[in-house]
Design an enzyme around this catalytic site. Structure first.
Site, PDB file in Angstrom:
ATOM      1  N   THR B  48       0.781  -1.108   0.108  1.00 22.92           N
ATOM      2  CA  THR B  48      -0.002   0.099  -0.090  1.00 22.92           C
ATOM      3  C   THR B  48       0.790   1.070  -0.178  1.00 22.92           C
ATOM      4  OG1 THR B  48      -1.669  -1.307   1.313  1.00 22.92           O
ATOM      5  CG2 THR B  48      -1.819   1.284   1.193  1.00 22.92           C
ATOM      6  N   TYR B 136       7.027 -11.469   4.733  1.00 17.15           N
ATOM      7  CA  TYR B 136       5.844 -10.951   4.108  1.00 17.15           C
ATOM      8  C   TYR B 136       5.485 -12.161   2.859  1.00 17.15           C
ATOM      9  CZ  TYR B 136       3.047  -7.636   1.542  1.00 17.15           C
ATOM     10  OH  TYR B 136       1.990  -6.905   0.843  1.00 17.15           O
ATOM     11  N   LYS B 164       3.723 -12.484   7.854  1.00 14.16           N
ATOM     12  CA  LYS B 164       2.391 -11.935   7.353  1.00 14.16           C
ATOM     13  C   LYS B 164       1.942 -12.478   6.148  1.00 14.16           C
ATOM     14  CE  LYS B 164       1.283  -7.275   5.300  1.00 14.16           C
ATOM     15  NZ  LYS B 164       0.892  -7.336   4.102  1.00 14.16           N
TER      16      LYS B 164
END
Lengths: 298, 298
Positions: B48, B136, B164
């Site tokens: 993001t 990630y 994550k």
């Protein structure tokens, strides 16, 4: 009508060290070999040329060295893919000023692109150069698939004159070529990457073979190309069969990693793969050597 | 035991212009809002935060500005993903020296990585920093899927302390968490991204919600987090239901593009998406505004 996007396009590795510094002398040796053998074009800084792992300055050094080594004997098609539109535009400008003959542009993505985003990306990069540009469709690395509608739109841009596509899953080359020719101008050139599909795609009328293996082994790749383009089915099948062990290794381990092993066997200096990519293990190196012996026997 | 990788981690956009220059003042405003609201951490330069579209110098400027704006009130987890191992190591060093609290590392790839290549990449980056590092996992953007075996190997590296992960296709959060806890140390933190899975994953015992929406709407995201972490099923469901129209837009158009529309509605300066990414069309903007009205009504 032929263009720089017809025939055998050979994609060399870009020799570099583990920090991403290009060895321009070693690249010049590879380019000179290809020009001497008479390939139809050189695909510099393609996926095999590790373009995604080199920064702008090193990519420019690579183009300049290749232009010097090619010395006008063969057109240079230079990969200018980048995640940002502005970066791809800069790379296109760099390549043009350094003497490239054409550009190859993949829709690199991190966030998956919409058709509208891909369209403006291609228009912006094509608009930043006077060179002819080849669309590089490679869903496996870019997560983007071109629709016929988008391809038709892009093929109408004056200097977007070719596309490089992956092999069709159903191996229906003739059907796919007919479909794509139906949505693109007559002079638009359609070629395949995926070396194990070279013989059937050229026999089916593809305009080009974008070849990984030709980057290091131009001679048998030229034999395969010339036989297939002349419609000599048996001759093409014979050369293709000699390549089969190598194709199997490309499919299993990725053609890029296998190319480093081929270069090592040929005692060509190509530096190291860009970390995190690694050379293949000893057992696979042995298999590569056996595949090369099989190829040398034809 | 809690760490910086527990609770609500809010992922702001990184305001920038179309040439990729970060607007550090505008970023400071976003970070200050999040710190004031009391999120548990800030995920700077995540997907993001358009990390993939910013060069090293701009990423460093962003970290420095965020550290200054956070002023020690909230830990900063900084994304340091890059295609080359050496680039990711440089970014990790930059982030640590600029005052980051932890790192987030995606296995960005162009040529698909083998498990061995991903392992050496993570070891090399973790070895280049003293900061705790969160893996990630984002197969949609990186084309790489972590096996349990690879995760177990990486979780044994002392400063690799969290992961994550994307939402499980079968929505079996409890089952997935039990499986992953079986191959990782007790203190290893497991959190989800995919905002529409926040309520069920936290209720199932996930340690963290890596939240896109919290980057602009921290207040309702905190309400959802606190209700779910307290096991208040009805309260969590109520807030989740108010978010549903927004989740639908995230799923259809990509959360990143929708975040620019949310910021516009909140009159927050976030610059422009990095071309080739575009803002969504007017019809979708209207839908975003309706979704925000629905959320404001709770």
């Amino acid at each position: 009508m032929t263009s720089i996007f017809n025939g055998l396009s050979a994609f060399p590795l870009t020799p570099a060290d583990t920090d991403g510094a290009v060895d321009t002398a070693a690249l010049g040796v590879l380019v000179d070999r290809l020009a001497s053998e008479g390939v139809d074009s050189i695909g510099l800084l393609g996926s095999t040329g590790i373009y995604a792992y080199l920064d702008r300055a090193e990519r420019l050094r690579a183009v300049a060295a290749a232009v010097e080594a090619a010395a006008g004997r063969v057109p240079l098609i230079v990969g200018v893919g980048a995640l940002r539109t502005s970066w791809a535009q800069q790379l296109a400008g760099d390549a043009e000023r350094a003497g490239a003959s054409g550009l190859l542009l993949a829709p690199m993505s991190y966030t998956s692109l919409t058709d509208g985003e891909a369209a403006q990306h291609y228009r912006a990069v094509a608009g930043a150069t006077s060179l002819p540009l080849c669309i590089y469709s490679n869903p496996g690395t870019t997560n983007f698939t071109f629709s016929d509608r988008l391809l038709a739109e892009l093929a109408a841009v004056p200097n977007i004159t070719a596309i490089k596509i992956p092999l069709p899953a159903d191996e229906d080359y003739a059907g796919e070529l007919a479909q794509l020719r139906g949505v693109t101008p007559e002079a638009f050139a359609i070629g395949y990457s995926g070396d194990w599909g070279a013989a059937p795609s050229l026999l089916a009328g593809a305009d080009a073979w974008y070849s990984v293996v030709a980057g290091l082994l131009p001679e048998p790749a030229l034999r395969l190309t010339q036989a297939a383009q002349a419609g000599l089915i048996d001759d093409a099948a014979m050369v293709d069969a000699a390549f089969e062990s190598l194709w199997a290794l490309f499919r299993t381990h990725g053609s890029l990693r296998i190319m480093y092993a081929i270069a090592d066997r040929l005692s060509l200096d190509v530096g190291d793969p860009p970390l995190p990519l690694l050379r293949v293990e000893a057992g696979i190196v042995t298999a590569v050597e056996a595949a090369l012996d099989q190829l040398a026997a034809i």
